[in-house]
Design a protein around this motif. Sequence first.
Motif, PDB file in Angstrom:
ATOM      1  N   GLY A  49      46.882  41.132  45.320  1.00  0.00           N
ATOM      2  CA  GLY A  49      47.271  39.723  45.351  1.00  0.00           C
ATOM      3  C   GLY A  49      47.492  39.142  43.969  1.00  0.00           C
ATOM      4  O   GLY A  49      47.271  37.950  43.754  1.00  0.00           O
ATOM      5  N   ALA A  60      46.673  34.600  41.145  1.00  0.00           N
ATOM      6  CA  ALA A  60      45.815  35.310  42.093  1.00  0.00           C
ATOM      7  C   ALA A  60      45.922  34.670  43.470  1.00  0.00           C
ATOM      8  O   ALA A  60      45.559  33.504  43.650  1.00  0.00           O
ATOM      9  N   TYR A  61      46.430  35.430  44.437  1.00  0.00           N
ATOM     10  CA  TYR A  61      46.540  34.968  45.811  1.00  0.00           C
ATOM     11  C   TYR A  61      45.340  35.462  46.618  1.00  0.00           C
ATOM     12  O   TYR A  61      44.738  36.484  46.280  1.00  0.00           O
ATOM     13  N   PRO A  62      44.980  34.761  47.696  1.00  0.00           N
ATOM     14  CA  PRO A  62      43.862  35.249  48.529  1.00  0.00           C
ATOM     15  C   PRO A  62      44.264  36.523  49.260  1.00  0.00           C
ATOM     16  O   PRO A  62      45.411  36.688  49.688  1.00  0.00           O
ATOM     17  N   ILE A  63      43.331  37.442  49.358  1.00  0.00           N
ATOM     18  CA  ILE A  63      43.528  38.680  50.106  1.00  0.00           C
ATOM     19  C   ILE A  63      42.349  38.864  51.057  1.00  0.00           C
ATOM     20  O   ILE A  63      41.360  38.132  50.975  1.00  0.00           O
ATOM     21  N   GLU A  64      42.440  39.836  51.938  1.00  0.00           N
ATOM     22  CA  GLU A  64      41.349  40.098  52.862  1.00  0.00           C
ATOM     23  C   GLU A  64      40.099  40.497  52.073  1.00  0.00           C
ATOM     24  O   GLU A  64      40.151  41.334  51.170  1.00  0.00           O
ATOM     25  N   GLU A  65      38.983  39.882  52.421  1.00  0.00           N
ATOM     26  CA  GLU A  65      37.740  40.149  51.698  1.00  0.00           C
ATOM     27  C   GLU A  65      37.323  41.608  51.869  1.00  0.00           C
ATOM     28  O   GLU A  65      37.358  42.164  52.961  1.00  0.00           O
ATOM     29  N   ARG A  66      36.921  42.220  50.736  1.00  0.00           N
ATOM     30  CA  ARG A  66      36.446  43.607  50.757  1.00  0.00           C
ATOM     31  C   ARG A  66      35.119  43.657  50.006  1.00  0.00           C
ATOM     32  O   ARG A  66      35.108  43.685  48.768  1.00  0.00           O
TER      33      ARG A  66
END
Length: 482
Positions: free
Chosen positions: A112, A459-465
Amino acid sequence: MNVRAAAAESAVASADDEMEQRVAALVARARDAQRIFEFAGQATLDTAAAAAAWAIMEPARNRQLAELAVRDTGLGNADDKVRKNYRKTLGLLRDLHGQATCGVVARDPAAGIVEIARAVGVVAAVTPSTNPAATPANKIINALKCGNAVIVAPSPKGYSSCALLIDFIHAQFEKAGLDPALVQMLPAPIGKAATAALMRQADLVVATGSQANVRMAYASGTPAFGVGAGNVASIVERSADLRDAAHKIALSKTFDNATSCSSENSVVIEDAVYDAMLAELAQCGGVLLDAAQKAQLQAAMWRDGKLSERCIAKSATQIAQRAGLADVAAREPTFLMVEESGFGAGHPFSGEKLAPVLAVYRARDFAAAGQIVRDIYAYMGAGHSVGLHTANPDFFAIALGERLPVARVIVNQAHCLATGGNFDNGLPFSLSMGCGTWGRNNFSGNLGFRHYLNVTRVAYPIEERVPELDALLGDYFRRVGR
């Protein structure tokens, strides 16, 4: 304080204020031009870099710059400077070709992250007398490619060459419709006060040359890249092709009368091939001095512990003549050699000589050769580079890279041509080599265009890991416990 002392102090303060204002006017012009140039688009940035490159590469201009540099600095020789001006600039153009240096330059969808290249602003380029055209050109081209303006602080001796280079650049700018305020230089007379003022007022300092200038750059309060001291040593390991090694060392040692910080100052030869290697170096024009001749040469090259300008970057024949070594001079040596075994100020041949003079060390074996280089660099040259001539580079080169305080290991090449990038190796073309913390520098690569850029990251939001703790510390827990 008496009246005369007060008047003198007031005059100095007034002169400093005037210089500060003159530099401020240059920076203001540069900043106004840069604010427009930065957003002119990649094609315009590339045109500006190309204009500056062709200004020095065109054969008639190149020859004029080279001959003027030798005439006014007394350093090096014009033919080698012509080759240096052309090849180093051509190599830089190769490295810059097709590189994106403005707008979005990278996307990583998985992370992201989008990267946007941004200019740094006004660059203060501090340049040496040894390369009064090639080094300013290199910095100017890099700065322009990245959307910056640049103001050069040349050495006093290199002022005329730098001024002519900038005249040539401005002529190319006029053809291309570019603002000449993007490339300027400090007015004469050049001095520490003007250079210091420029460093304080610029957005970035890139300093090549004396360690005094590098220290001043780091102390200026402005972000700075500076280079370390040269004093390169090369190791000849017993399996080396001695004829090839001697030819390459001789070429490196004599190029431009050893003005380069990447020219070998010492060669460390394994005992098993010591005599044979000396014979090969002699075949390349090297003359080995005896103890008495070495003492005469030392007296001529150093005065009160400092290198004498009478010998710096002069030919070996001239140096021999000035040292009173008429018999040696009559042989028209390509370079001079002295056997050495010590290190430090009491053994000045162990340091940088900026002349076609080579200190020769005998090493018991490869491990001892590495220790000799380490001892040399403990005195001078830590962080820069080491040369290696061997038929088994996979083992020996990595061993040096893992153990010696060097940023580069140059394998089976003419060192001064290779260290700053060449067409037969993968190092970036540059005339400014970072020496890492070993050389009290904040970078350990070849100064290149990326050092002239800021990078903004979106920085874009992405699926939390979120990882499991055991995935990261499980091995530690099993070996050590909790």
